[in-house]
Design an enzyme around this catalytic site. Structure first.
Site, PDB file in Angstrom:
ATOM      1  CG  ASP A   1      14.349  54.787 -18.998  1.00 49.66           C
ATOM      2  OD1 ASP A   1      13.557  54.229 -18.223  1.00 49.66           O
ATOM      3  OD2 ASP A   1      14.126  54.983 -20.208  1.00 49.66           O
TER       4      ASP A   1
ATOM      5  CD  GLU B   1       6.709  55.189 -25.518  1.00 50.63           C
ATOM      6  OE1 GLU B   1       7.351  55.031 -24.467  1.00 50.63           O
ATOM      7  OE2 GLU B   1       7.230  55.239 -26.652  1.00 50.63           O
TER       8      GLU B   1
END
Ligand code: KIV
Length: 305
Positions: free
Chosen positions: A109, A208
């Site tokens: 990430d 998300e």
């Protein structure tokens, strides 16, 4: 047998405990295989890991993708958000995870400010995840604003996973950690962001904290797999922070999390028992002690007197 350039020692194995033949017979899931699963199924699974032991457990359960998420800032390092996480911290954890994983795709990430300053910077940092830490792909947050950045990284041969909806690195500008896309304006933006990420060459995209209907529409529209977290059941796959799934992170638990086991109380109980037994002189018992050496001790004692 073909060996990577420079590896001439037949005993060499890239994976501890396995022969070179065994290690080369295994391969990690590729972006092409991940993309195919959108049509073929089964649905994709992704979990976070930040260290060797957890990565080994997760990979051993045949989870498709292991994300070394910048959530490590909160879960492992105790920061209040993911914003302070640095490239060096990410690489340190990615290296540990990559030492363990044999089958899953490992995704690093990209931390806040490692891909926003310039596209050159973004490519250089993405390259570090692959070259230095052994990751197979990187993930970065954002929609249209990062589309050109994704294109640049992908065209250098580094697979990219996108991330839209609630983007924790910029949560304060989205009004905090809350569901995104309930009104028309927000929903339209998230939809267009997801399409831009798919068009820029990303191989998959995290959605998300968006309503299930919106993630369903995005999933139907884009030709890459959508991986939901707090995004309902219509996505092509699901991701959770492993520490949430097993009840290890006690500071807070998002409402979309399902705790499949609650380990924190058991861990505290075990630690409490250890303390009690040490204080009472019960641990270690004979069973946990080594015998022998009596003669050596007698000799030392005799010398002392
Ligand atoms: O950092 C992270 O763990 C993530 C997942 C929650 C998708 O980005």
């Amino acid at each position: 047998m073909l060996r990577p350039a420079g590896i001439q020692n037949p005993a060499y194995s890239p994976l501890p405990g396995l022969s070179f033949m065994e290690a080369s017979a295994m391969h990690r899931i590729t972006p092409t295989e991940i993309r195919k699963r959108k049509k073929s199924g089964p649905r994709l699974t992704m979990l976070t890991a930040y260290d060797y032991s957890f990565a080994r457990l997760i990979d051993g359960c045949s989870i498709d993708m292991v994300l070394v998420g910048d959530s490590l800032g909160m879960v492992m390092l105790g920061y209040d958000s993911t914003v302070p996480v640095t490239m060096e911290e990410m690489l340190h954890h990615c290296k540990a995870v990559n030492r363990a994983v044999t089958k899953a795709m490992v995704i690093g990430d990209m931390p806040f400010m490692s891909y926003q300053v310039s596209r050159e910077d973004a490519l250089k940092n993405a390259g570090r995840f692959v070259k230095e830490a052994g990751c197979d792909a990187v993930k970065l947050e954002g929609g249209r604003v990062v589309a050109r950045t994704i294109e640049k990284i992908v065209s250098a041969g580094i697979p990219v996973m996108g991330h839209v909806g609630l983007t924790p690195q910029t949560a304060s500008s989205l009004g905090g950690f809350k569901v995104q896309g309930r009104n028309i304006e927000e929903a339209k933006k998230i939809f267009e962001d997801a399409v831009a990420v798919a068009d820029s060459g990303a191989f998959a995209i995290v959605l998300e904290c968006v309503p299930a209907e919106l993630s369903g529409l995005i999933t139907e529209t884009v030709d890459i797999p959508t991986i939901g977290i707090g995004a309902g059941n219509k996505c092509d796959g699901q991701v959770l922070v492993t520490h949430d799934l097993i009840g290890l992170f006690e500071k807070f638990t998002p409402s979309f999390v399902k705790k499949y086991v609650n380990l924190a109380p058991d861990i505290k109980n075990a630690i409490g028992l250890f303390k009690e037994e040490v204080e009472a002189g019960e641990f270690p018992s004979k069973k946990e002690s080594f015998s022998g050496g009596e003669e050596a001790v007698s000799a030392i004692k005799a010398k002392k007197n």
